[in-house]
Design a protein around this motif. Structure first.
Motif, PDB file in Angstrom:
ATOM      1  N   GLY A 108       0.781  -1.236   0.000  1.00 40.82           N
ATOM      2  CA  GLY A 108       0.000   0.000   0.000  1.00 40.82           C
ATOM      3  C   GLY A 108       0.805   1.274   0.000  1.00 40.82           C
ATOM      4  O   GLY A 108       0.370   2.282   0.567  1.00 40.82           O
ATOM      5  N   ALA A 109       1.962   1.262  -0.637  1.00 42.15           N
ATOM      6  CA  ALA A 109       2.794   2.462  -0.679  1.00 42.15           C
ATOM      7  C   ALA A 109       2.038   3.618  -1.333  1.00 42.15           C
ATOM      8  O   ALA A 109       1.322   3.429  -2.315  1.00 42.15           O
ATOM      9  N   THR A 110       2.201   4.798  -0.776  1.00 41.18           N
ATOM     10  CA  THR A 110       1.572   5.991  -1.353  1.00 41.18           C
ATOM     11  C   THR A 110       2.549   6.769  -2.225  1.00 41.18           C
ATOM     12  O   THR A 110       2.234   7.851  -2.697  1.00 41.18           O
ATOM     13  N   ASP A 111       3.724   6.209  -2.417  1.00 45.45           N
ATOM     14  CA  ASP A 111       4.714   6.812  -3.318  1.00 45.45           C
ATOM     15  C   ASP A 111       5.362   5.689  -4.131  1.00 45.45           C
ATOM     16  O   ASP A 111       5.014   4.526  -3.983  1.00 45.45           O
ATOM     17  N   VAL A 112       6.281   6.044  -4.976  1.00 43.59           N
ATOM     18  CA  VAL A 112       6.981   5.027  -5.785  1.00 43.59           C
ATOM     19  C   VAL A 112       8.346   4.757  -5.151  1.00 43.59           C
ATOM     20  O   VAL A 112       9.387   5.054  -5.704  1.00 43.59           O
ATOM     21  N   TRP A 113       8.343   4.165  -3.976  1.00 40.27           N
ATOM     22  CA  TRP A 113       9.560   3.892  -3.214  1.00 40.27           C
ATOM     23  C   TRP A 113      10.553   3.061  -3.996  1.00 40.27           C
ATOM     24  O   TRP A 113      11.762   3.137  -3.768  1.00 40.27           O
ATOM     25  N   TRP A 114      10.068   2.258  -4.940  1.00 41.01           N
ATOM     26  CA  TRP A 114      10.907   1.346  -5.698  1.00 41.01           C
ATOM     27  C   TRP A 114      11.574   2.022  -6.888  1.00 41.01           C
ATOM     28  O   TRP A 114      12.411   1.431  -7.547  1.00 41.01           O
ATOM     29  N   TRP A 115      11.216   3.268  -7.167  1.00 46.13           N
ATOM     30  CA  TRP A 115      11.817   4.004  -8.277  1.00 46.13           C
ATOM     31  C   TRP A 115      13.327   4.084  -8.055  1.00 46.13           C
ATOM     32  O   TRP A 115      13.787   4.541  -7.031  1.00 46.13           O
ATOM     33  N   ALA A 116      14.094   3.592  -9.011  1.00 50.66           N
ATOM     34  CA  ALA A 116      15.557   3.594  -8.967  1.00 50.66           C
ATOM     35  C   ALA A 116      16.107   2.847  -7.751  1.00 50.66           C
ATOM     36  O   ALA A 116      17.197   3.146  -7.266  1.00 50.66           O
ATOM     37  N   TYR A 117      15.372   1.851  -7.260  1.00 51.08           N
ATOM     38  CA  TYR A 117      15.801   1.064  -6.108  1.00 51.08           C
ATOM     39  C   TYR A 117      16.991   0.193  -6.484  1.00 51.08           C
ATOM     40  O   TYR A 117      16.917  -0.600  -7.413  1.00 51.08           O
ATOM     41  N   ASP A 118      18.082   0.319  -5.810  1.00 52.37           N
ATOM     42  CA  ASP A 118      19.252  -0.540  -5.960  1.00 52.37           C
ATOM     43  C   ASP A 118      19.575  -0.832  -7.428  1.00 52.37           C
ATOM     44  O   ASP A 118      19.568  -1.978  -7.881  1.00 52.37           O
ATOM     45  N   CYS A 119      19.870   0.230  -8.158  1.00 54.91           N
ATOM     46  CA  CYS A 119      20.137   0.093  -9.599  1.00 54.91           C
ATOM     47  C   CYS A 119      21.324  -0.819  -9.881  1.00 54.91           C
ATOM     48  O   CYS A 119      21.389  -1.443 -10.938  1.00 54.91           O
ATOM     49  N   LYS A 120      22.236  -0.929  -8.933  1.00 59.65           N
ATOM     50  CA  LYS A 120      23.386  -1.815  -9.126  1.00 59.65           C
ATOM     51  C   LYS A 120      22.924  -3.254  -9.351  1.00 59.65           C
ATOM     52  O   LYS A 120      23.450  -3.967 -10.190  1.00 59.65           O
ATOM     53  N   HIS A 121      21.932  -3.716  -8.581  1.00 59.66           N
ATOM     54  CA  HIS A 121      21.471  -5.099  -8.672  1.00 59.66           C
ATOM     55  C   HIS A 121      20.201  -5.276  -9.490  1.00 59.66           C
ATOM     56  O   HIS A 121      19.975  -6.346 -10.047  1.00 59.66           O
ATOM     57  N   TYR A 122      19.352  -4.257  -9.548  1.00 59.75           N
ATOM     58  CA  TYR A 122      18.054  -4.388 -10.206  1.00 59.75           C
ATOM     59  C   TYR A 122      17.901  -3.478 -11.424  1.00 59.75           C
ATOM     60  O   TYR A 122      16.808  -3.342 -11.953  1.00 59.75           O
ATOM     61  N   GLY A 123      18.989  -2.884 -11.861  1.00 53.93           N
ATOM     62  CA  GLY A 123      18.941  -1.933 -12.973  1.00 53.93           C
ATOM     63  C   GLY A 123      18.341  -2.500 -14.247  1.00 53.93           C
ATOM     64  O   GLY A 123      17.620  -1.824 -14.978  1.00 53.93           O
ATOM     65  N   GLY A 124      18.599  -3.777 -14.530  1.00 58.39           N
ATOM     66  CA  GLY A 124      18.037  -4.410 -15.720  1.00 58.39           C
ATOM     67  C   GLY A 124      16.526  -4.514 -15.672  1.00 58.39           C
ATOM     68  O   GLY A 124      15.864  -4.568 -16.702  1.00 58.39           O
ATOM     69  N   LEU A 125      15.972  -4.519 -14.475  1.00 55.51           N
ATOM     70  CA  LEU A 125      14.524  -4.624 -14.302  1.00 55.51           C
ATOM     71  C   LEU A 125      13.845  -3.264 -14.190  1.00 55.51           C
ATOM     72  O   LEU A 125      12.647  -3.154 -14.390  1.00 55.51           O
ATOM     73  N   LEU A 126      14.646  -2.239 -13.858  1.00 51.86           N
ATOM     74  CA  LEU A 126      14.073  -0.927 -13.597  1.00 51.86           C
ATOM     75  C   LEU A 126      14.517   0.131 -14.589  1.00 51.86           C
ATOM     76  O   LEU A 126      14.457   1.325 -14.305  1.00 51.86           O
ATOM     77  N   SER A 127      14.940  -0.300 -15.770  1.00 52.07           N
ATOM     78  CA  SER A 127      15.429   0.680 -16.746  1.00 52.07           C
ATOM     79  C   SER A 127      14.358   1.687 -17.124  1.00 52.07           C
ATOM     80  O   SER A 127      14.673   2.844 -17.433  1.00 52.07           O
ATOM     81  N   GLU A 128      13.099   1.314 -17.088  1.00 51.50           N
ATOM     82  CA  GLU A 128      12.001   2.251 -17.376  1.00 51.50           C
ATOM     83  C   GLU A 128      11.665   3.107 -16.162  1.00 51.50           C
ATOM     84  O   GLU A 128      10.890   4.053 -16.263  1.00 51.50           O
ATOM     85  N   TRP A 129      12.189   2.750 -14.990  1.00 46.53           N
ATOM     86  CA  TRP A 129      11.825   3.433 -13.747  1.00 46.53           C
ATOM     87  C   TRP A 129      13.040   4.007 -13.026  1.00 46.53           C
ATOM     88  O   TRP A 129      13.262   3.750 -11.853  1.00 46.53           O
ATOM     89  N   GLY A 130      13.849   4.749 -13.746  1.00 55.46           N
ATOM     90  CA  GLY A 130      14.880   5.518 -13.091  1.00 55.46           C
ATOM     91  C   GLY A 130      16.273   4.939 -13.034  1.00 55.46           C
ATOM     92  O   GLY A 130      17.199   5.622 -12.590  1.00 55.46           O
ATOM     93  N   CYS A 131      16.496   3.715 -13.448  1.00 51.16           N
ATOM     94  CA  CYS A 131      17.851   3.147 -13.424  1.00 51.16           C
ATOM     95  C   CYS A 131      18.504   3.274 -14.792  1.00 51.16           C
ATOM     96  O   CYS A 131      17.874   3.180 -15.808  1.00 51.16           O
TER      97      CYS A 131
END
Length: 168
Positions: free
Chosen positions: A145-168
């Motif tokens: 139930g997050a009210t923000d996008v806390w996962w935006w650019a989360y740990d780009c070192k490890h998850y960058g391939g999954l979050l390229s559309e979301w800040g990584c």
């Protein structure tokens, strides 16, 4: 990368994608889309559709007890998106009760037990990051139930391939 969608209908014999995904494959699974097709990154391999649902089920079963602790049991997941890149995964899901019944957030343990104010919870939506250890998939971080996008650019070192559309 896998693109599943209309293949679901031909393999299982359903009238619609939603009907296919509601026919007992672990959870009520409505998956992230690319047009009319469903998209999963980095799963691949033999076994096709059934293999993917087994894989998705393993990830969701890892998340389930953590979510049930906060929302109460039992829960099923409606998958908004599930992406996998090697030993890392990112899921965006919504929790519900069996047979599609909504979760009354007011009666959940996270509200009753933990005292979380209802106005700080944006429904039973969940974002979760996973890591595959040598033994099994593990939840690294998740939020309900997050009210923000806390996962935006989360740990780009490890998850960058999954979050390229979301800040990584």
């Amino acid at each position: 990368m896998w693109w599943l969608g209309r293949a679901c209908q031909s393999v299982i014999g359903c009238d619609t994608l939603a009907a296919c995904c509601l026919r007992g494959f672990y959870d009520a699974v409505l998956l992230g889309s690319h047009g009319d097709d469903l998209c999963f990154a980095g799963v691949g391999g033999a076994g096709g559709f059934a293999t993917w649902f087994g894989f998705a089920g393993a990830l969701l079963d890892t998340l389930r007890p953590l979510v049930e602790y906060d929302l109460g049991a039992p829960v099923e997941f409606v998958v908004t998106s599930l992406q996998v890149d090697g030993d890392r995964a990112f899921a965006r899901v919504a929790a519900q009760r069996p047979m599609g019944a909504p979760i009354d957030m007011e009666t959940t343990p996270m509200v009753l037990r933990d005292g979380l104010p209802l106005d700080t919870i944006d429904g039973p939506r969940i974002e979760a990051f996973f890591y595959q250890s040598p033994a099994r998939w593990e939840v690294v971080e998740f939020v309900i139930g997050a009210t923000d996008v806390w996962w935006w650019a989360y740990d780009c070192k490890h998850y960058g391939g999954l979050l390229s559309e979301w800040g990584c």
